[in-house]
Design a protein around this motif. Sequence first.
Motif, PDB file in Angstrom:
ATOM      1  N   ASP A  81       0.815  -1.221   0.000  1.00 10.90           N
ATOM      2  CA  ASP A  81       0.000   0.000   0.000  1.00 10.90           C
ATOM      3  C   ASP A  81       0.844   1.266   0.000  1.00 10.90           C
ATOM      4  O   ASP A  81       0.663   2.175   0.824  1.00 10.90           O
ATOM      5  CB  ASP A  81      -0.963   0.011   1.194  1.00 10.90           C
ATOM      6  N   VAL A  82       1.782   1.336  -0.931  1.00 11.99           N
ATOM      7  CA  VAL A  82       2.631   2.512  -1.076  1.00 11.99           C
ATOM      8  C   VAL A  82       2.849   2.790  -2.557  1.00 11.99           C
ATOM      9  O   VAL A  82       2.943   1.858  -3.369  1.00 11.99           O
ATOM     10  CB  VAL A  82       3.986   2.306  -0.360  1.00 11.99           C
ATOM     11  N   ILE A  83       2.871   4.061  -2.929  1.00 10.13           N
ATOM     12  CA  ILE A  83       3.269   4.461  -4.276  1.00 10.13           C
ATOM     13  C   ILE A  83       4.780   4.636  -4.278  1.00 10.13           C
ATOM     14  O   ILE A  83       5.343   5.256  -3.375  1.00 10.13           O
ATOM     15  CB  ILE A  83       2.598   5.792  -4.681  1.00 10.13           C
ATOM     16  N   VAL A  84       5.445   4.083  -5.275  1.00 10.93           N
ATOM     17  CA  VAL A  84       6.880   4.290  -5.447  1.00 10.93           C
ATOM     18  C   VAL A  84       7.065   5.264  -6.615  1.00 10.93           C
ATOM     19  O   VAL A  84       6.552   5.028  -7.708  1.00 10.93           O
ATOM     20  CB  VAL A  84       7.620   2.972  -5.730  1.00 10.93           C
ATOM     21  N   ALA A  85       7.785   6.356  -6.368  1.00  9.02           N
ATOM     22  CA  ALA A  85       8.012   7.377  -7.391  1.00  9.02           C
ATOM     23  C   ALA A  85       9.504   7.487  -7.672  1.00  9.02           C
ATOM     24  O   ALA A  85      10.303   7.668  -6.744  1.00  9.02           O
ATOM     25  CB  ALA A  85       7.456   8.722  -6.937  1.00  9.02           C
ATOM     26  N   MET A  86       9.874   7.369  -8.949  1.00 13.89           N
ATOM     27  CA  MET A  86      11.278   7.423  -9.361  1.00 13.89           C
ATOM     28  C   MET A  86      11.432   8.527 -10.400  1.00 13.89           C
ATOM     29  O   MET A  86      11.317   8.293 -11.599  1.00 13.89           O
ATOM     30  CB  MET A  86      11.709   6.059  -9.904  1.00 13.89           C
ATOM     31  N   PRO A  87      11.677   9.770  -9.961  1.00  7.70           N
ATOM     32  CA  PRO A  87      11.720  10.908 -10.876  1.00  7.70           C
ATOM     33  C   PRO A  87      13.059  11.060 -11.584  1.00  7.70           C
ATOM     34  O   PRO A  87      14.109  10.613 -11.089  1.00  7.70           O
ATOM     35  CB  PRO A  87      11.457  12.098  -9.950  1.00  7.70           C
ATOM     36  N   ASP A  88      13.021  11.698 -12.710  1.00  9.02           N
ATOM     37  CA  ASP A  88      14.225  12.026 -13.467  1.00  9.02           C
ATOM     38  C   ASP A  88      15.069  13.030 -12.692  1.00  9.02           C
ATOM     39  O   ASP A  88      14.546  13.918 -12.029  1.00  9.02           O
ATOM     40  CB  ASP A  88      13.812  12.618 -14.813  1.00  9.02           C
ATOM     41  N   ALA A  89      16.399  12.880 -12.779  1.00 10.68           N
ATOM     42  CA  ALA A  89      17.316  13.855 -12.184  1.00 10.68           C
ATOM     43  C   ALA A  89      18.328  14.344 -13.202  1.00 10.68           C
ATOM     44  O   ALA A  89      19.364  14.909 -12.840  1.00 10.68           O
ATOM     45  CB  ALA A  89      18.033  13.256 -10.984  1.00 10.68           C
ATOM     46  N   GLY A  90      18.050  14.124 -14.481  1.00 11.72           N
ATOM     47  CA  GLY A  90      18.965  14.571 -15.522  1.00 11.72           C
ATOM     48  C   GLY A  90      20.146  13.640 -15.684  1.00 11.72           C
ATOM     49  O   GLY A  90      20.338  12.686 -14.918  1.00 11.72           O
ATOM     50  N   PRO A  91      21.008  13.897 -16.675  1.00 12.40           N
ATOM     51  CA  PRO A  91      22.116  12.985 -16.975  1.00 12.40           C
ATOM     52  C   PRO A  91      23.149  12.877 -15.862  1.00 12.40           C
ATOM     53  O   PRO A  91      23.780  11.838 -15.709  1.00 12.40           O
ATOM     54  CB  PRO A  91      22.728  13.577 -18.251  1.00 12.40           C
ATOM     55  N   THR A  92      23.343  13.932 -15.069  1.00 14.22           N
ATOM     56  CA  THR A  92      24.322  13.849 -13.986  1.00 14.22           C
ATOM     57  C   THR A  92      23.749  13.175 -12.752  1.00 14.22           C
ATOM     58  O   THR A  92      24.508  12.761 -11.870  1.00 14.22           O
ATOM     59  CB  THR A  92      24.809  15.247 -13.565  1.00 14.22           C
ATOM     60  N   GLY A  93      22.425  13.103 -12.650  1.00 20.74           N
ATOM     61  CA  GLY A  93      21.800  12.531 -11.471  1.00 20.74           C
ATOM     62  C   GLY A  93      21.904  13.416 -10.241  1.00 20.74           C
ATOM     63  O   GLY A  93      21.646  12.952  -9.132  1.00 20.74           O
ATOM     64  N   ILE A  94      22.257  14.685 -10.414  1.00 17.38           N
ATOM     65  CA  ILE A  94      22.364  15.619  -9.285  1.00 17.38           C
ATOM     66  C   ILE A  94      21.079  16.438  -9.237  1.00 17.38           C
ATOM     67  O   ILE A  94      20.892  17.367 -10.019  1.00 17.38           O
ATOM     68  CB  ILE A  94      23.585  16.550  -9.431  1.00 17.38           C
ATOM     69  N   PRO A  95      20.149  16.106  -8.327  1.00 16.26           N
ATOM     70  CA  PRO A  95      18.833  16.739  -8.329  1.00 16.26           C
ATOM     71  C   PRO A  95      18.831  18.066  -7.577  1.00 16.26           C
ATOM     72  O   PRO A  95      18.276  18.204  -6.487  1.00 16.26           O
ATOM     73  CB  PRO A  95      17.950  15.698  -7.645  1.00 16.26           C
TER      74      PRO A  95
END
Length: 329
Positions: free
Chosen positions: A122-136
């Motif tokens: 019962d949880v939503i998992v969200a995996m957002p984009d952080a761009g090519p460097t992965g530095i959000p």
Amino acid sequence: MPHRTAGTSRRAVTKAAAATGLAALFGAPATTTAHATTTAHATDTATAAGRAATLPGPRTVDVFVSSPALGRRAPLRLILPTGFDARPERTYPVLYLLHGAHDDYTSWTRETDIEAFTEGRDVIVAMPDAGPTGIPSAWRGGPDYETFQVREVPALLARDYRASGVRVVAGVSTGGYGAMAHAARHPGAFAAAASYSGILDTTAPGVPTLVDAIVARENLLPPSLWGNPLLNAPTWRDFNPRARAAGLRGTPLYVSSGSGVVGGAGDWLPEALESTLWPSAHGFTGALALLGISVTTHFYAGGGHSWTYWRREFTASWPMLARALGVAE
């Protein structure tokens, strides 16, 4: 978490940069194409929100969102709770999982069994984009991945996917940086935060060189992130989890990191990178201790900058994250 088996790994191969004189170089993984099937649910969502959506897995949805903060459409991978469509009255907490450098928003589903792991929880998992460097982070005069991940994505999930206001964040490598930076810079936004081999003190010896190398690896100018580490020191401090540690008071925290080369098994490329981040992690947890802020740590001998260790550390941190989410361990 069980190891996810796959025919070809797209995991980034990393080379370390440190004060010891190693140059940072991250190899981009080869791209594979997943076959996605659009279902009625995805089609309805796309029509309602004006964006494309596909389902690469039974509960996994890829959404492409028009982001003002980024000035473009950005991908977001979701894993919806079991029985999501059958319980339209339910709201759900959200587990945010952030990817690392030179990887993408698919990494957690590619390298782990996160969909199977969250079955029935019962949880939503969200995996957002952080761009090519992965530095959000908010880049100087460029994309603002912090606003995208901390403001825009939660607003979208609340509007279209019945997300509650309860959310936790965890990440690997530069995603570990993002987890602690987001939680520190936005106190109360996350009910818990976990970092696995994260960059937790951006001004620690060797780390500015590493960060600049990550940016340069994507053919971007290093000052385009936070500017020059010396000339723009206030900006570097502002985005430094260690410098913003006071904002983490009252937030359950988990930090893990390996010593890398010291006590390692001889896999020198990922172990050298892990060694570079070892002082950064200790500096961060030391700052927390001085502030009287509690943190669960796992500092282990050896270890490399790789999913072999991050899968294990996610599993170890899960009870803390589950408690904060209010879901079954």
